[in-house]
Design a protein around this motif. Sequence first.
Motif, short mmCIF file in Angstrom:
data_model
loop_
_atom_site.label_atom_id
_atom_site.label_comp_id
_atom_site.label_asym_id
_atom_site.label_seq_id
_atom_site.Cartn_x
_atom_site.Cartn_y
_atom_site.Cartn_z
N CYS A 29 -4.73 2.26 -2.50
CA CYS A 29 -3.28 2.13 -2.33
C CYS A 29 -2.83 2.66 -0.98
N ILE A 30 -3.40 3.79 -0.55
CA ILE A 30 -3.09 4.35 0.77
C ILE A 30 -3.51 3.36 1.85
N LYS A 31 -4.68 2.77 1.69
CA LYS A 31 -5.18 1.83 2.69
C LYS A 31 -4.26 0.63 2.81
N ILE A 32 -3.83 0.09 1.68
CA ILE A 32 -2.93 -1.07 1.70
C ILE A 32 -1.62 -0.71 2.39
N ILE A 36 -0.09 -1.92 6.28
CA ILE A 36 1.19 -2.60 6.46
C ILE A 36 2.12 -1.78 7.35
N LEU A 37 2.17 -0.47 7.12
CA LEU A 37 3.15 0.38 7.79
C LEU A 37 2.65 1.03 9.07
N ASN A 38 1.34 1.22 9.17
CA ASN A 38 0.75 1.88 10.32
C ASN A 38 1.33 3.28 10.53
N ASN A 39 1.66 3.95 9.42
CA ASN A 39 2.23 5.29 9.46
C ASN A 39 1.77 6.00 8.19
N LEU A 40 1.00 7.07 8.35
CA LEU A 40 0.42 7.76 7.19
C LEU A 40 1.47 8.38 6.29
N GLU A 41 2.50 8.99 6.85
CA GLU A 41 3.54 9.61 6.02
C GLU A 41 4.24 8.58 5.15
N ASP A 42 4.63 7.46 5.76
CA ASP A 42 5.28 6.39 4.99
C ASP A 42 4.33 5.83 3.94
N ALA A 43 3.06 5.69 4.30
CA ALA A 43 2.08 5.16 3.36
C ALA A 43 1.93 6.09 2.16
N GLU A 44 1.86 7.39 2.41
CA GLU A 44 1.74 8.35 1.30
C GLU A 44 2.97 8.33 0.41
N CYS A 46 4.91 5.73 -0.06
CA CYS A 46 4.82 4.48 -0.82
C CYS A 46 3.86 4.61 -2.00
N VAL A 47 2.76 5.31 -1.79
CA VAL A 47 1.79 5.50 -2.87
C VAL A 47 2.41 6.36 -3.98
N ASN A 48 3.15 7.38 -3.60
CA ASN A 48 3.84 8.18 -4.63
C ASN A 48 4.84 7.31 -5.39
N ASP A 49 5.55 6.44 -4.67
CA ASP A 49 6.47 5.51 -5.33
C ASP A 49 5.71 4.53 -6.22
N THR A 50 4.49 4.20 -5.83
CA THR A 50 3.65 3.32 -6.64
C THR A 50 3.33 3.99 -7.98
N TYR A 51 3.00 5.27 -7.93
CA TYR A 51 2.73 5.99 -9.18
C TYR A 51 3.97 6.02 -10.08
N MET A 52 5.13 6.23 -9.46
CA MET A 52 6.38 6.24 -10.23
C MET A 52 6.65 4.85 -10.81
N GLY A 53 6.43 3.82 -10.00
CA GLY A 53 6.64 2.46 -10.48
C GLY A 53 5.70 2.10 -11.62
N THR A 54 4.48 2.56 -11.52
CA THR A 54 3.51 2.32 -12.58
C THR A 54 3.92 3.07 -13.85
N ASN A 76 3.94 -4.24 -2.56
CA ASN A 76 5.36 -4.61 -2.58
C ASN A 76 6.25 -3.48 -2.08
N ILE A 77 5.93 -2.25 -2.47
CA ILE A 77 6.71 -1.10 -2.00
C ILE A 77 6.53 -0.93 -0.50
N ALA A 78 5.30 -1.07 -0.01
CA ALA A 78 5.04 -0.95 1.42
C ALA A 78 5.76 -2.04 2.21
N LEU A 79 5.77 -3.26 1.69
CA LEU A 79 6.48 -4.35 2.36
C LEU A 79 7.98 -4.08 2.41
N LYS A 80 8.51 -3.54 1.33
CA LYS A 80 9.94 -3.20 1.29
C LYS A 80 10.24 -2.13 2.35
N ARG A 81 9.38 -1.13 2.43
CA ARG A 81 9.55 -0.07 3.44
C ARG A 81 9.39 -0.66 4.84
#
Length: 185
Positions: A29-32, A36-44, A46-54, A76-81
């Motif tokens: 999930c971090i890799k995906i 997309i974002l090319n930013n580790l903080e934003d990616a992390e 998004c992954v936390n939001d992924t856990y919440m979405g799940t 989808n969360i990363a694309l939205k961000r």
Amino acid sequence: MDDSKIIELFFLRSEQAVIELSSKYGEICIKIAFNILNNLEDAEECVNDTYMGTWNSIPPQKPNPLSTYVCKIARNIALKRYRYNTAKKRNSFYDISLSELEDCIPSAAQNTVSSTEEDLTEIIEHFLDSLDKKSRIMFVKRYWYAESIAAIATEFDMTENHVAVRLLRTRNKMKTYLEKKGVIV
């Protein structure tokens, strides 16, 4: 832990479900998100939001396979961000991979009445099934996981030029395939 056991933990509303999900699918999930974002903080984030979405969607959903379900949420969360981050500027890293598809995927405005989004998805899935394994993996890595051509070249022990040409040929094949199926490109 087995996916069915993780899903069972979600149904029991056990916080252990998120821990197991993170352990098993956090890295992909971090890799995906990072691709997309090319930013580790934003990616992390998004992954936390992924856990919440799940957490919010299981139950009632009982996804099979769980990996695809979680990766789709992360993407989808990363694309939205990404859209939010680039509303007034361009992020050339991801924009390049998206622009590569512009000539072979119809926009919503171009989409005909006969080819709904579900129909188009099914047609593209059939096209991908028709490809050889290496071409299919390269295509998915580039356009779904947003991996760079350099990373794909390294993984397949090819030159970047070879990968780029192979992706171009695959996009051209897809455009021809879509046109044969009546999709206006």
